[in-house]
Design a protein around this motif. Structure first.
Motif, PDB file in Angstrom:
ATOM      1  N   ASP A   1       0.820  -1.141  -0.093  1.00  0.00           N
ATOM      2  CA  ASP A   1      -0.135  -0.028   0.018  1.00  0.00           C
ATOM      3  C   ASP A   1       0.938   1.176  -0.107  1.00  0.00           C
ATOM      4  OD1 ASP A   1      -1.425   2.025   0.714  1.00  0.00           O
ATOM      5  OD2 ASP A   1      -2.736   1.137   2.176  1.00  0.00           O
ATOM      6  N   GLY A   2       0.806   1.993  -1.101  1.00  0.00           N
ATOM      7  CA  GLY A   2       1.672   3.151  -1.266  1.00  0.00           C
ATOM      8  C   GLY A   2       1.429   4.331  -0.449  1.00  0.00           C
ATOM      9  N   SER A   3       0.286   4.669  -0.145  1.00  0.00           N
ATOM     10  CA  SER A   3      -0.259   5.491   0.850  1.00  0.00           C
ATOM     11  C   SER A   3       0.293   5.296   2.300  1.00  0.00           C
ATOM     12  CB  SER A   3      -1.785   5.731   0.942  1.00  0.00           C
ATOM     13  OG  SER A   3      -2.648   4.713   1.294  1.00  0.00           O
ATOM     14  N   GLU A   4       0.077   4.132   2.832  1.00  0.00           N
ATOM     15  CA  GLU A   4       0.526   3.923   4.115  1.00  0.00           C
ATOM     16  C   GLU A   4       1.484   3.092   4.471  1.00  0.00           C
ATOM     17  OE1 GLU A   4      -3.050   2.444   6.887  1.00  0.00           O
ATOM     18  OE2 GLU A   4      -4.462   3.524   5.533  1.00  0.00           O
ATOM     19  N   GLY A   5       2.306   2.664   3.424  1.00  0.00           N
ATOM     20  CA  GLY A   5       3.431   1.756   3.578  1.00  0.00           C
ATOM     21  C   GLY A   5       3.495   0.463   4.266  1.00  0.00           C
TER      22      GLY A   5
END
Length: 59
Positions: A19-23
């Motif tokens: 998940d790129g937004s939350e890592g």
């Protein structure tokens, strides 16, 4: 408590999702039917808890 079972990554591109937004990341596993007695313990003992994952490749 130790829960141990054999598994493999499925041969699909989404086996590991990041998940790129939350890592965060999600990993999908293929688990053979013979390992179900151990696998069904996972939600009962691990839900809502932090646990360690150790990968050992069997030869």
């Amino acid at each position: 408590m130790r829960i141990e079972f054999q598994a493999s990554l499925p041969p699909i591109q989404s086996a590991v999702k990041i998940d790129g937004s939350e890592g965060n990341a999600r990993v999908q596993l293929d688990v053979p039917a013979s390992e179900m007695p151990e696998l069904i313990k996972v939600p009962a003992y691990c839900s809502g808890k932090i646990f360690r994952v150790i990968i050992e490749v069997e030869e």
